[in-house]
Design a protein around this motif. Structure first.
Motif, PDB file in Angstrom:
ATOM      1  N   GLY A  19       0.806  -1.209   0.000  1.00  0.00           N
ATOM      2  CA  GLY A  19       0.000   0.000   0.000  1.00  0.00           C
ATOM      3  C   GLY A  19       0.837   1.256   0.000  1.00  0.00           C
ATOM      4  N   ILE A  20       0.165   2.369   0.190  1.00  0.00           N
ATOM      5  CA  ILE A  20       0.839   3.672   0.227  1.00  0.00           C
ATOM      6  C   ILE A  20       1.541   3.843   1.572  1.00  0.00           C
ATOM      7  CG2 ILE A  20       0.453   6.178   0.216  1.00  0.00           C
ATOM      8  CD1 ILE A  20      -1.940   5.642  -1.661  1.00  0.00           C
ATOM      9  N   HIS A  21       2.745   4.380   1.523  1.00  0.00           N
ATOM     10  CA  HIS A  21       3.519   4.644   2.738  1.00  0.00           C
ATOM     11  C   HIS A  21       3.284   6.091   3.158  1.00  0.00           C
ATOM     12  CE1 HIS A  21       7.093   5.464   5.223  1.00  0.00           C
ATOM     13  NE2 HIS A  21       7.062   4.174   5.499  1.00  0.00           N
ATOM     14  N   ALA A  22       2.654   6.277   4.305  1.00  0.00           N
ATOM     15  CA  ALA A  22       2.355   7.616   4.817  1.00  0.00           C
ATOM     16  C   ALA A  22       2.422   7.597   6.332  1.00  0.00           C
ATOM     17  CB  ALA A  22       0.968   8.072   4.361  1.00  0.00           C
ATOM     18  N   LEU A  23       2.855   8.716   6.911  1.00  0.00           N
ATOM     19  CA  LEU A  23       2.984   8.829   8.368  1.00  0.00           C
ATOM     20  C   LEU A  23       3.785   7.665   8.948  1.00  0.00           C
ATOM     21  CD1 LEU A  23      -0.576  10.106   9.398  1.00  0.00           C
ATOM     22  CD2 LEU A  23       1.508  11.440   9.047  1.00  0.00           C
ATOM     23  N   VAL A  65      -4.486  14.099   1.746  1.00  0.00           N
ATOM     24  CA  VAL A  65      -3.144  14.263   1.185  1.00  0.00           C
ATOM     25  C   VAL A  65      -3.202  15.054  -0.120  1.00  0.00           C
ATOM     26  CG1 VAL A  65      -2.047  12.285   2.286  1.00  0.00           C
ATOM     27  CG2 VAL A  65      -3.385  11.927   0.193  1.00  0.00           C
ATOM     28  N   ARG A  66      -4.055  16.069  -0.139  1.00  0.00           N
ATOM     29  CA  ARG A  66      -4.169  16.911  -1.336  1.00  0.00           C
ATOM     30  C   ARG A  66      -2.893  17.725  -1.524  1.00  0.00           C
ATOM     31  NH1 ARG A  66      -8.757  21.135   0.642  1.00  0.00           N
ATOM     32  NH2 ARG A  66      -9.064  19.573   2.273  1.00  0.00           N
ATOM     33  N   PRO A  67      -2.566  18.102  -2.774  1.00  0.00           N
ATOM     34  CA  PRO A  67      -1.402  18.957  -3.026  1.00  0.00           C
ATOM     35  C   PRO A  67      -1.594  20.348  -2.437  1.00  0.00           C
ATOM     36  CG  PRO A  67      -2.128  17.852  -5.033  1.00  0.00           C
ATOM     37  CD  PRO A  67      -3.199  17.657  -4.013  1.00  0.00           C
ATOM     38  N   PRO A  68      -0.523  21.093  -2.203  1.00  0.00           N
ATOM     39  CA  PRO A  68      -0.641  22.460  -1.683  1.00  0.00           C
ATOM     40  C   PRO A  68      -1.546  23.312  -2.574  1.00  0.00           C
ATOM     41  CG  PRO A  68       1.646  21.757  -1.664  1.00  0.00           C
ATOM     42  CD  PRO A  68       0.881  20.697  -2.404  1.00  0.00           C
ATOM     43  N   GLY A  69      -2.447  24.048  -1.948  1.00  0.00           N
ATOM     44  CA  GLY A  69      -3.359  24.897  -2.699  1.00  0.00           C
ATOM     45  C   GLY A  69      -4.581  24.183  -3.233  1.00  0.00           C
ATOM     46  N   GLY A  70      -4.658  22.866  -3.046  1.00  0.00           N
ATOM     47  CA  GLY A  70      -5.799  22.110  -3.551  1.00  0.00           C
ATOM     48  C   GLY A  70      -7.081  22.483  -2.828  1.00  0.00           C
ATOM     49  N   THR A  71      -8.160  22.584  -3.563  1.00  0.00           N
ATOM     50  CA  THR A  71      -9.440  22.974  -2.977  1.00  0.00           C
ATOM     51  C   THR A  71     -10.315  21.781  -2.634  1.00  0.00           C
ATOM     52  OG1 THR A  71     -10.403  23.215  -5.195  1.00  0.00           O
ATOM     53  CG2 THR A  71      -9.448  25.192  -4.187  1.00  0.00           C
ATOM     54  N   ARG A  72      -9.971  20.609  -3.148  1.00  0.00           N
ATOM     55  CA  ARG A  72     -10.757  19.404  -2.883  1.00  0.00           C
ATOM     56  C   ARG A  72      -9.912  18.392  -2.119  1.00  0.00           C
ATOM     57  NH1 ARG A  72     -13.627  17.201  -8.176  1.00  0.00           N
ATOM     58  NH2 ARG A  72     -14.539  15.856  -6.565  1.00  0.00           N
ATOM     59  N   SER A  73     -10.527  17.759  -1.138  1.00  0.00           N
ATOM     60  CA  SER A  73      -9.815  16.761  -0.345  1.00  0.00           C
ATOM     61  C   SER A  73      -9.444  15.553  -1.200  1.00  0.00           C
ATOM     62  CB  SER A  73     -10.684  16.297   0.830  1.00  0.00           C
ATOM     63  OG  SER A  73     -10.952  17.369   1.705  1.00  0.00           O
ATOM     64  N   ARG A  78       2.742  15.337  10.832  1.00  0.00           N
ATOM     65  CA  ARG A  78       2.090  15.758   9.589  1.00  0.00           C
ATOM     66  C   ARG A  78       2.787  15.125   8.396  1.00  0.00           C
ATOM     67  NH1 ARG A  78       3.463  19.973   6.198  1.00  0.00           N
ATOM     68  NH2 ARG A  78       1.808  20.701   4.791  1.00  0.00           N
ATOM     69  N   GLU A  79       2.003  14.612   7.454  1.00  0.00           N
ATOM     70  CA  GLU A  79       2.572  14.028   6.232  1.00  0.00           C
ATOM     71  C   GLU A  79       2.836  15.141   5.227  1.00  0.00           C
ATOM     72  OE1 GLU A  79       4.427  12.179   3.901  1.00  0.00           O
ATOM     73  OE2 GLU A  79       3.538  10.685   5.245  1.00  0.00           O
ATOM     74  N   THR A  80       4.086  15.255   4.785  1.00  0.00           N
ATOM     75  CA  THR A  80       4.451  16.328   3.863  1.00  0.00           C
ATOM     76  C   THR A  80       4.317  15.910   2.403  1.00  0.00           C
ATOM     77  OG1 THR A  80       6.786  15.665   3.981  1.00  0.00           O
ATOM     78  CG2 THR A  80       6.034  17.377   5.515  1.00  0.00           C
ATOM     79  N   ARG A  81       4.298  14.614   2.143  1.00  0.00           N
ATOM     80  CA  ARG A  81       4.116  14.163   0.765  1.00  0.00           C
ATOM     81  C   ARG A  81       2.635  14.187   0.394  1.00  0.00           C
ATOM     82  NH1 ARG A  81       6.883   8.543   1.391  1.00  0.00           N
ATOM     83  NH2 ARG A  81       5.756   8.811   3.369  1.00  0.00           N
ATOM     84  N   VAL A  82       2.366  14.239  -0.889  1.00  0.00           N
ATOM     85  CA  VAL A  82       0.983  14.364  -1.356  1.00  0.00           C
ATOM     86  C   VAL A  82       0.668  13.262  -2.354  1.00  0.00           C
ATOM     87  CG1 VAL A  82       0.981  16.857  -0.999  1.00  0.00           C
ATOM     88  CG2 VAL A  82       1.647  15.945  -3.239  1.00  0.00           C
ATOM     89  N   TYR A  83      -0.631  13.037  -2.564  1.00  0.00           N
ATOM     90  CA  TYR A  83      -1.037  12.040  -3.546  1.00  0.00           C
ATOM     91  C   TYR A  83      -1.187  12.700  -4.913  1.00  0.00           C
ATOM     92  CZ  TYR A  83      -3.499   8.452  -6.073  1.00  0.00           C
ATOM     93  OH  TYR A  83      -3.842   7.531  -7.025  1.00  0.00           O
ATOM     94  N   LEU A  84      -0.506  12.142  -5.902  1.00  0.00           N
ATOM     95  CA  LEU A  84      -0.591  12.616  -7.281  1.00  0.00           C
ATOM     96  C   LEU A  84      -0.834  11.424  -8.185  1.00  0.00           C
ATOM     97  CD1 LEU A  84       2.595  14.897  -7.237  1.00  0.00           C
ATOM     98  CD2 LEU A  84       0.229  15.685  -7.102  1.00  0.00           C
ATOM     99  N   LEU A 116       7.541  19.411  -4.790  1.00  0.00           N
ATOM    100  CA  LEU A 116       6.506  18.396  -4.586  1.00  0.00           C
ATOM    101  C   LEU A 116       7.122  17.013  -4.391  1.00  0.00           C
ATOM    102  CD1 LEU A 116       3.574  19.048  -7.092  1.00  0.00           C
ATOM    103  CD2 LEU A 116       3.502  19.198  -4.604  1.00  0.00           C
ATOM    104  N   GLN A 117       6.652  16.319  -3.379  1.00  0.00           N
ATOM    105  CA  GLN A 117       7.059  14.937  -3.137  1.00  0.00           C
ATOM    106  C   GLN A 117       5.808  14.071  -3.109  1.00  0.00           C
ATOM    107  OE1 GLN A 117      10.217  13.793  -2.948  1.00  0.00           O
ATOM    108  NE2 GLN A 117      10.975  15.892  -3.324  1.00  0.00           N
ATOM    109  N   ALA A 118       5.789  13.071  -3.978  1.00  0.00           N
ATOM    110  CA  ALA A 118       4.578  12.249  -4.106  1.00  0.00           C
ATOM    111  C   ALA A 118       4.639  11.012  -3.214  1.00  0.00           C
ATOM    112  CB  ALA A 118       4.403  11.822  -5.562  1.00  0.00           C
ATOM    113  N   LEU A 119       3.485  10.641  -2.691  1.00  0.00           N
ATOM    114  CA  LEU A 119       3.358   9.363  -1.986  1.00  0.00           C
ATOM    115  C   LEU A 119       3.500   8.227  -2.971  1.00  0.00           C
ATOM    116  CD1 LEU A 119       0.283  10.364   0.184  1.00  0.00           C
ATOM    117  CD2 LEU A 119       2.543   9.803   1.102  1.00  0.00           C
ATOM    118  N   GLU A 120       4.046   7.110  -2.529  1.00  0.00           N
ATOM    119  CA  GLU A 120       4.290   5.987  -3.414  1.00  0.00           C
ATOM    120  C   GLU A 120       3.534   4.744  -2.963  1.00  0.00           C
ATOM    121  OE1 GLU A 120       8.464   5.320  -3.666  1.00  0.00           O
ATOM    122  OE2 GLU A 120       8.880   7.251  -4.640  1.00  0.00           O
TER     123      GLU A 120
END
Length: 213
Positions: free
Chosen positions: A25-29, A67-75, A107-113, A203-207
């Motif tokens: 799965g995705i690695h976060a926190l 894990v929205r990108p910075p400035g994202g308006t939608r979760s 806080r998770e600094t990476r985002v989902y892309l 930008l750092q993406a979650l993997e």
């Protein structure tokens, strides 16, 4: 006595529990086992997982992380089973509960892309560092500008030479970067060229991690 899991909840929680067990799965926190609703839906082959996951989060059976990108308006949510969720799976199956390590409390600094955006960023980073891609000088005295065709050709050549899989992105992936302030865009001699902004470069993406074993 706790009620058994619904027909919709049981496969979702079981799937998320298996991700942790297989270190997938995705690695976060600082923990694995996270997944987007689309991943869960594709692998469990059932519809409406977004609504079901939100309901499970309200009941404390899964954790929900934006894990929205910075400035994202939608979760943009990813989900991971909680100990309470694992206990419920075990109670329903009549087995001993698995131990779920709680995620890091920070806080998770990476985002989902999406994959195409990750590929587009990777190509523009290569162009800026001239590691695998050596673009022409599109803008006099400025570096980092590159056309999508230059990236695609370089990756195609590298894939043929190494046998590795190619990365793919489409025009909309580049345009998404531009719309959200992560890349610049110019048209030079009828060719669309792009360059990462400082925000895009950061930008750092979650993997996603495939299951082990």
């Amino acid at each position: 006595m706790k009620s058994s899991l619904s027909l919709a909840a049981a496969p979702i929680l079981t799937y998320l529990l298996h991700l942790i067990a297989r270190e997938a799965g995705i690695h976060a926190l600082a923990t694995r086992g996270w997944a987007t609703a689309s991943y869960v839906e594709a692998d469990t082959r059932q519809w409406g997982t977004s609504d079901e996951l939100r309901a499970l989060a309200k009941r404390g059976l899964v954790r929900q992380l934006d894990v929205r990108p910075p400035g994202g308006t939608r979760s943009v949510f990813i989900y991971r089973i909680t100990q309470k969720g694992a206990d419920r799976v075990a109670a329903t199956a009549g087995i001993a509960p698995a131990v779920v390590t709680p995620p890091f409390a920070g806080r998770e600094t990476r985002v989902y892309l999406r994959d195409g955006v990750v590929a587009a960023i990777s190509g523009l980073r290569d162009a800026a560092g001239e590691t695998h891609i050596r673009p022409r000088e599109w803008v006099l005295g400025e570096t980092g500008w590159c056309s999508a065709r230059e990236i695609s050709r370089a990756w195609e050549k590298a894939a043929k030479e190494s046998g590795a899989a190619e990365f793919y992105f489409v025009t909309d992936d580049m345009q998404w970067l531009v719309r959200n302030g992560f890349a610049e865009h110019q048209v030079v001699n009828a060719v669309h060229v792009y360059r990462l902004t400082p925000a895009g470069a950061a930008l750092q993406a979650l993997e996603w991690n495939e299951p082990r074993g």
